[in-house]
Each structure stands twice: as structure tokens, then as C-alpha cells.
Design a protein around this motif. Sequence first.
Motif, PDB file in Angstrom:
ATOM      1  N   GLN A 142       0.837  -1.153   0.106  1.00  0.00           N
ATOM      2  CA  GLN A 142       0.019   0.028   0.006  1.00  0.00           C
ATOM      3  C   GLN A 142       0.970   1.294  -0.049  1.00  0.00           C
ATOM      4  OE1 GLN A 142      -3.837   0.577   0.490  1.00  0.00           O
ATOM      5  NE2 GLN A 142      -2.836   2.170  -0.437  1.00  0.00           N
ATOM      6  N   GLU A 143       2.075   1.170   0.922  1.00  0.00           N
ATOM      7  CA  GLU A 143       2.806   2.356   0.785  1.00  0.00           C
ATOM      8  C   GLU A 143       3.433   2.577  -0.412  1.00  0.00           C
ATOM      9  OE1 GLU A 143       6.578   3.943   3.699  1.00  0.00           O
ATOM     10  OE2 GLU A 143       5.568   2.208   4.189  1.00  0.00           O
ATOM     11  N   PHE A 144       4.070   1.266  -1.113  1.00  0.00           N
ATOM     12  CA  PHE A 144       4.762   1.751  -2.279  1.00  0.00           C
ATOM     13  C   PHE A 144       3.746   2.183  -3.432  1.00  0.00           C
ATOM     14  CE2 PHE A 144       4.677  -0.706  -6.457  1.00  0.00           C
ATOM     15  CZ  PHE A 144       5.990   0.238  -7.117  1.00  0.00           C
ATOM     16  N   TYR A 145       2.343   1.418  -3.410  1.00  0.00           N
ATOM     17  CA  TYR A 145       1.635   1.738  -4.594  1.00  0.00           C
ATOM     18  C   TYR A 145       1.159   3.444  -4.403  1.00  0.00           C
ATOM     19  CZ  TYR A 145      -2.720   1.492  -7.284  1.00  0.00           C
ATOM     20  OH  TYR A 145      -3.818   1.766  -8.158  1.00  0.00           O
ATOM     21  N   ASN A 146       0.751   3.858  -3.354  1.00  0.00           N
ATOM     22  CA  ASN A 146       0.679   5.221  -2.920  1.00  0.00           C
ATOM     23  C   ASN A 146       1.681   6.065  -3.655  1.00  0.00           C
ATOM     24  OD1 ASN A 146      -1.860   4.568  -2.085  1.00  0.00           O
ATOM     25  ND2 ASN A 146      -1.392   4.828   0.147  1.00  0.00           N
ATOM     26  N   LEU A 147       2.867   5.964  -3.169  1.00  0.00           N
ATOM     27  CA  LEU A 147       4.056   6.852  -3.520  1.00  0.00           C
ATOM     28  C   LEU A 147       4.208   6.651  -5.240  1.00  0.00           C
ATOM     29  CD1 LEU A 147       6.558   6.223  -0.820  1.00  0.00           C
ATOM     30  CD2 LEU A 147       5.230   8.219  -1.163  1.00  0.00           C
ATOM     31  N   TRP A 148       4.044   5.483  -5.658  1.00  0.00           N
ATOM     32  CA  TRP A 148       4.237   5.066  -6.988  1.00  0.00           C
ATOM     33  C   TRP A 148       3.162   5.839  -7.923  1.00  0.00           C
ATOM     34  CZ3 TRP A 148       1.466   1.127 -10.050  1.00  0.00           C
ATOM     35  CH2 TRP A 148       1.980   0.629 -11.327  1.00  0.00           C
ATOM     36  N   GLN A 149       1.917   5.983  -7.464  1.00  0.00           N
ATOM     37  CA  GLN A 149       0.910   6.325  -8.297  1.00  0.00           C
ATOM     38  C   GLN A 149       1.144   8.032  -8.325  1.00  0.00           C
ATOM     39  OE1 GLN A 149      -1.752   5.649 -10.332  1.00  0.00           O
ATOM     40  NE2 GLN A 149      -1.502   3.416 -10.257  1.00  0.00           N
ATOM     41  N   GLU A 150       1.436   8.511  -7.021  1.00  0.00           N
ATOM     42  CA  GLU A 150       1.887   9.963  -7.144  1.00  0.00           C
ATOM     43  C   GLU A 150       3.069  10.300  -7.937  1.00  0.00           C
ATOM     44  OE1 GLU A 150       3.454  12.998  -3.834  1.00  0.00           O
ATOM     45  OE2 GLU A 150       2.976  11.236  -3.079  1.00  0.00           O
ATOM     46  N   ARG A 151       4.043   9.554  -8.201  1.00  0.00           N
ATOM     47  CA  ARG A 151       5.219   9.727  -8.840  1.00  0.00           C
ATOM     48  C   ARG A 151       4.986   9.526 -10.520  1.00  0.00           C
ATOM     49  NH1 ARG A 151       8.371  11.324 -11.681  1.00  0.00           N
ATOM     50  NH2 ARG A 151      10.664  10.993 -11.433  1.00  0.00           N
ATOM     51  N   LEU A 152       3.840   8.634 -10.730  1.00  0.00           N
ATOM     52  CA  LEU A 152       3.529   8.319 -12.093  1.00  0.00           C
ATOM     53  C   LEU A 152       2.579   9.481 -12.703  1.00  0.00           C
ATOM     54  CD1 LEU A 152       1.920   4.894 -12.133  1.00  0.00           C
ATOM     55  CD2 LEU A 152       3.966   5.711 -13.394  1.00  0.00           C
ATOM     56  N   HIS A 153       2.011  10.392 -11.773  1.00  0.00           N
ATOM     57  CA  HIS A 153       1.072  11.581 -12.020  1.00  0.00           C
ATOM     58  C   HIS A 153       1.982  12.608 -12.536  1.00  0.00           C
ATOM     59  CE1 HIS A 153      -2.376   8.986 -10.628  1.00  0.00           C
ATOM     60  NE2 HIS A 153      -2.369   9.147 -11.782  1.00  0.00           N
ATOM     61  N   GLN A 154       3.425  12.618 -11.958  1.00  0.00           N
ATOM     62  CA  GLN A 154       4.192  13.692 -12.192  1.00  0.00           C
ATOM     63  C   GLN A 154       4.802  13.983 -13.396  1.00  0.00           C
ATOM     64  OE1 GLN A 154       6.967  13.271  -8.910  1.00  0.00           O
ATOM     65  NE2 GLN A 154       5.588  14.108  -7.264  1.00  0.00           N
ATOM     66  N   GLN A 155       4.533  13.037 -14.358  1.00  0.00           N
ATOM     67  CA  GLN A 155       5.122  13.280 -15.790  1.00  0.00           C
ATOM     68  C   GLN A 155       3.814  13.133 -16.646  1.00  0.00           C
ATOM     69  OE1 GLN A 155       7.013   9.406 -16.687  1.00  0.00           O
ATOM     70  NE2 GLN A 155       5.354   8.035 -16.013  1.00  0.00           N
ATOM     71  N   ASP A 156       3.890  13.673 -17.842  1.00  0.00           N
ATOM     72  CA  ASP A 156       3.080  14.101 -18.667  1.00  0.00           C
ATOM     73  C   ASP A 156       2.569  12.953 -19.677  1.00  0.00           C
ATOM     74  OD1 ASP A 156       0.669  15.221 -19.887  1.00  0.00           O
ATOM     75  OD2 ASP A 156       2.035  16.779 -21.077  1.00  0.00           O
ATOM     76  N   LEU A 157       2.312  11.743 -19.154  1.00  0.00           N
ATOM     77  CA  LEU A 157       2.087  10.669 -20.159  1.00  0.00           C
ATOM     78  C   LEU A 157       0.739  10.012 -19.837  1.00  0.00           C
ATOM     79  CD1 LEU A 157       5.377   9.027 -19.855  1.00  0.00           C
ATOM     80  CD2 LEU A 157       4.415   9.975 -22.018  1.00  0.00           C
ATOM     81  N   GLU A 158       0.076   9.545 -21.036  1.00  0.00           N
ATOM     82  CA  GLU A 158      -1.241   8.889 -20.852  1.00  0.00           C
ATOM     83  C   GLU A 158      -0.789   7.374 -20.249  1.00  0.00           C
ATOM     84  OE1 GLU A 158      -4.215  10.012 -21.412  1.00  0.00           O
ATOM     85  OE2 GLU A 158      -3.398  11.963 -22.013  1.00  0.00           O
ATOM     86  N   VAL A 159      -2.062   6.647 -19.519  1.00  0.00           N
ATOM     87  CA  VAL A 159      -1.546   5.472 -18.916  1.00  0.00           C
ATOM     88  C   VAL A 159      -1.288   4.474 -20.042  1.00  0.00           C
ATOM     89  CG1 VAL A 159      -3.271   3.371 -18.066  1.00  0.00           C
ATOM     90  CG2 VAL A 159      -3.401   5.932 -16.948  1.00  0.00           C
ATOM     91  N   THR A 160      -2.129   4.313 -21.133  1.00  0.00           N
ATOM     92  CA  THR A 160      -1.395   3.470 -22.311  1.00  0.00           C
ATOM     93  C   THR A 160      -0.050   3.691 -22.665  1.00  0.00           C
ATOM     94  OG1 THR A 160      -2.616   4.902 -23.718  1.00  0.00           O
ATOM     95  CG2 THR A 160      -4.082   3.155 -22.897  1.00  0.00           C
ATOM     96  N   ALA A 161       0.424   4.856 -22.787  1.00  0.00           N
ATOM     97  CA  ALA A 161       1.547   5.096 -23.035  1.00  0.00           C
ATOM     98  C   ALA A 161       2.688   4.661 -22.174  1.00  0.00           C
ATOM     99  CB  ALA A 161       1.885   6.538 -23.470  1.00  0.00           C
ATOM    100  N   ILE A 162       2.373   4.796 -20.963  1.00  0.00           N
ATOM    101  CA  ILE A 162       3.261   4.198 -19.919  1.00  0.00           C
ATOM    102  C   ILE A 162       3.419   2.815 -19.920  1.00  0.00           C
ATOM    103  CG2 ILE A 162       3.555   4.203 -17.341  1.00  0.00           C
ATOM    104  CD1 ILE A 162       2.235   6.995 -16.927  1.00  0.00           C
ATOM    105  N   GLN A 163       2.109   2.023 -20.038  1.00  0.00           N
ATOM    106  CA  GLN A 163       1.932   0.896 -20.103  1.00  0.00           C
ATOM    107  C   GLN A 163       2.926   0.186 -21.323  1.00  0.00           C
ATOM    108  OE1 GLN A 163      -2.121   0.295 -19.957  1.00  0.00           O
ATOM    109  NE2 GLN A 163      -2.365   0.010 -17.732  1.00  0.00           N
ATOM    110  N   GLU A 164       2.855   0.758 -22.374  1.00  0.00           N
ATOM    111  CA  GLU A 164       3.373   0.134 -23.524  1.00  0.00           C
ATOM    112  C   GLU A 164       4.862   0.609 -23.383  1.00  0.00           C
ATOM    113  OE1 GLU A 164       2.082   2.506 -26.725  1.00  0.00           O
ATOM    114  OE2 GLU A 164      -0.028   1.569 -26.973  1.00  0.00           O
ATOM    115  N   ARG A 165       5.344   1.354 -22.810  1.00  0.00           N
ATOM    116  CA  ARG A 165       6.735   1.655 -22.597  1.00  0.00           C
ATOM    117  C   ARG A 165       7.382   0.646 -21.510  1.00  0.00           C
ATOM    118  NH1 ARG A 165       8.358   7.849 -22.657  1.00  0.00           N
ATOM    119  NH2 ARG A 165      10.355   7.190 -22.532  1.00  0.00           N
ATOM    120  N   MET A 166       6.426   0.413 -20.388  1.00  0.00           N
ATOM    121  CA  MET A 166       7.024  -0.501 -19.614  1.00  0.00           C
ATOM    122  C   MET A 166       7.376  -1.754 -20.202  1.00  0.00           C
ATOM    123  SD  MET A 166       4.790   0.362 -16.227  1.00  0.00           S
ATOM    124  CE  MET A 166       5.415  -0.904 -15.012  1.00  0.00           C
TER     125      MET A 166
END
Length: 485
Positions: A395-419
Motif C-alpha cells: 500500500q505504501e509503495f503503491y501510493n507513492l508510485w501512483q503519485e510519482r506516475l502522475h508527475q509526468q505528462d504521459l497517458e496511461v496506455t503510453a506508460i504501459q506500452e513503454r513499461m
Amino acid sequence: MFQFDTSYARLPHPFYTRVSPAQVPKPELITFNSDLARQLGAQDTNQSDTQLAEIFSGQRLLPGSEPIAMAYAGHQFGNFVPQLGDGRALLLGEVVGPAGHRFDIQLKGSGRTPFSRNGDGKAPLGPVLREYIVSEALHHLGMPTTRSLAAVKTGETVRRETPLPGAILTRVASSHIRIGTFEYFAFKQDVDNLKRLTEYSIQRHYPEIQNDPQADLHFFRNVGQTQVELVTGWMALGFIHGVMNTDNMSIAGESIDFGPCAFMDQFRFDQVFSSIDQFGRYNYSNQAQITLWNLSRFGNCLLLLHQDISEDELRKWNQELEALQDLFEHRHTIKMLEKLGIFDYERPNDRELIQKWLRYLEAEHLDYTLSFRALAPLVDQEAGWGAFKKTEAFQEFYNLWQERLHQQDLEVTAIQERMNQVNPVFIPRNHKIEEVIEAGRRGDFSPFHEMNEVLQTPFHEQEGRSSYRAAPRPEEMVQATFCGT
């Protein structure tokens, strides 16, 4: 097929010894990497399997081939050995590819040399199949690595703890010059040949600096940067080399000398596979420290070329090593962030985010590769936590991770494709390699060919190949891997 032009054999005799490959009773081709042969500029690749087996077991030498065993020293598990050298390998020659790059073609397991010490110079089938699989897998995973051109059964028995079928691997490298090659001449205080080696290495690998008045210092920097890029790449993939001795570290920044190497299944910071690494010197996390330790040995060799060096100049060399440590931490962070779907730049709390994720994987005994792949769907918050156990740590990781993901200007699908472009589906699983080896000993190489085919496209799901994707069951887990000598 190849026309050799072996520049290393034109260096003075202390660099090598001329040796002929041993005769073998019944060479039989296991595989020939025709795609790699074409990339090397091979002409007339239509030889029969029998002809290929003769060539790549050393029974028939190609025009211009001058087989040599290369001399080098090395720190083995921290202890210096002043003479090692190619004890079971022979450099057949060098080829210049269509793009003008020079490559070594080397046999491994081709018999005794003056550097064999008490060894027989032979290779059992298992290590040959393992190196072929792992080196080619690393290539398709985007890693700098030596590659495998051919594997041949020799028709003879190699005696280790038990009698084993013999084989020979043909390896391709940008060169086989190692940190240990520099240590060989440095230990002898042979400054003339150390200077020759340095000039040759710069001309071959880093020609853009050969006229630089500080070429030696910049050579050290370039080798260091390639080593950092290599080992941070290993660690991002969960790869453990197993024997990072200085004689196993290439100045070209390529993965080389696959003995007890392995990809992790369950994540552990201190994971060790090598049966001979009793104190964990080369465990997963310690690969960072060992890279820098090896580079400090390399720098000491080059400093012999500057015996009247001033304190200011010496300070520059030490600063280069310190900069490489900073670079290692930065490049490792960036690569791990990309695996977590973060593609902008390093921010202050990013390293702690990575550590939280890895500590969670270790605590829950989770598979390293599959966990990163399973994380991509969770970029979409509506996906919930997926298959991950709902612990306080996650839970602690997930919350920090989601916060960090939203600090970049990328769509969800673009992030998933690059991952999914940096997190593989398929790696050379240890238990699958063992299955391939056991089948090969019975004369069945179909699993070997299938596994190599799967690993050519490691980032894509492949229908009907789920067994190569899956983590091992408890009874399948490989606890230790072994060197082939």
C-alpha cells in the motif's frame, strides 16, 4: 566463409601463444547462427552441417586463421593470479563486418594451451548450451554481450565429477581484451607492452580519443562508462554474472565469460548462484561495488604509464573513479524507474521508491521478472492491486508510485506500452536451461532450439510458450550453478 585479418596476432609474442585446436573424434553440429554470420559479413554460408562442424570445432581452419591463446592475469575473488590466459579457448581470427567494425571469433573448449594449468582445455556440453542460450538472450534483451555463432558436439567424453559429453562453442566478441590483460603486463612492470596494449585498445575500441593529449585518462573514463552501463543493465534485468573477476571483465563493455551466471527467479538482494562464491562476493547487489573495485584495478594499471604523475593529475584520476560511482547510482536509478513506468528524470525520493518496491518483492518471495510485468496494468488505478498481496508495504509503495506516475505528462496506455518494452516476458529461466541441458545429453536438441526461438522476442507474449514464462515450482528451483572448467 570468413576472411580473417588478425591484428592482435601482429602484437609481440608476450601477448599470446600460437596453438592449434585439438583433434576431436566426431564433430557434429548442434546449431549455427546464420543470422549472426551474415551480420559479420560471411560469404558462402551454404556449407553442409558436416563442413560447419569441422570449421567450428577447429578441425578445418579458414583462410587467414592464426589460432592464438591470449595471455592475461586477473583478480579471482579478490586474490591476484599473475598468469591465467586462455586455458581452453583459441582466437581463430578477426573479421571486419560490413559496417567496418572488427570482431573476434573464438573457440571455447578446443583443447589444452600453455595457460591450461592442470585443466584439459575441454568444455562439457552443459556449459556450451548455457552460454549459447544466455549470451543470445542478453543480446535480444538489448544488452551488450559476446554472442554465440555455433555449437558443436565433439564425440568425446569430458571428465568432471562425472563423465560428460564434450562440446565446443564459437564465440564472437568486439575483442577479448580484459582488465586482466592490463594487469598481466602491469604485474611484470612491462611498461612497453602495457603502452602497446593501451594504444591498441584505444585504436580498436575508442579511436575518437587516440590523438587526445589525455587519451589514457579518457580511455579509463570510457571503459568505466561502458562497464557501468553494462552492469546497471544486468541488475535491471535481475541478472547475476556470478564471477566478476577482473579477467572476466571486457574493456569493450560486453558481457563475457558465462560460467555460473543466472537470472533471478524470486528476488533477493544478496542472491548468489555460483557454487564457488562461498562468501557472496558477487551477489546481486554487490555487483555495483565490484564494478568500481575492478575499475580501480584497471586505473592502477594505466597509472604505470605515468610514473612521474603530479598530485593534481592523480587527483583527476581519483575524481574520475568517484564520478563513475555517481554515474552507477544514477544509471541504475534511471533504468529501475523506467521499469516502474517513470520516464522523465530522477527526483529526490525516487531511490527510496525503488527500494520500497524491491523490499516488498523480497519480503513476499515474489518473482522479479513477472512482478514488473504484472505491475504495468496497475498504472490504471481502476485496475486495483491485481494479484499483489494487499500488505501495508505494498500500500505504501503503491501510493507513492501512483503519485510519482502522475508527475509526468504521459497517458496511461503510453506508460504501459513503454513499461512492456523494458520489462521482458521471457528470460532464460534456470530450470528451463537445466531441462535443455538434460535433453541435450540424451541427444535431443529440440528443447534447445525451441528455447532459443522463444528468447529471440522476449518482450512479447507468445502463444503456446507459457512454460518458458512461468516461474519454477519449488522442486524445480535451481539453487546453484557451476563453472564448466
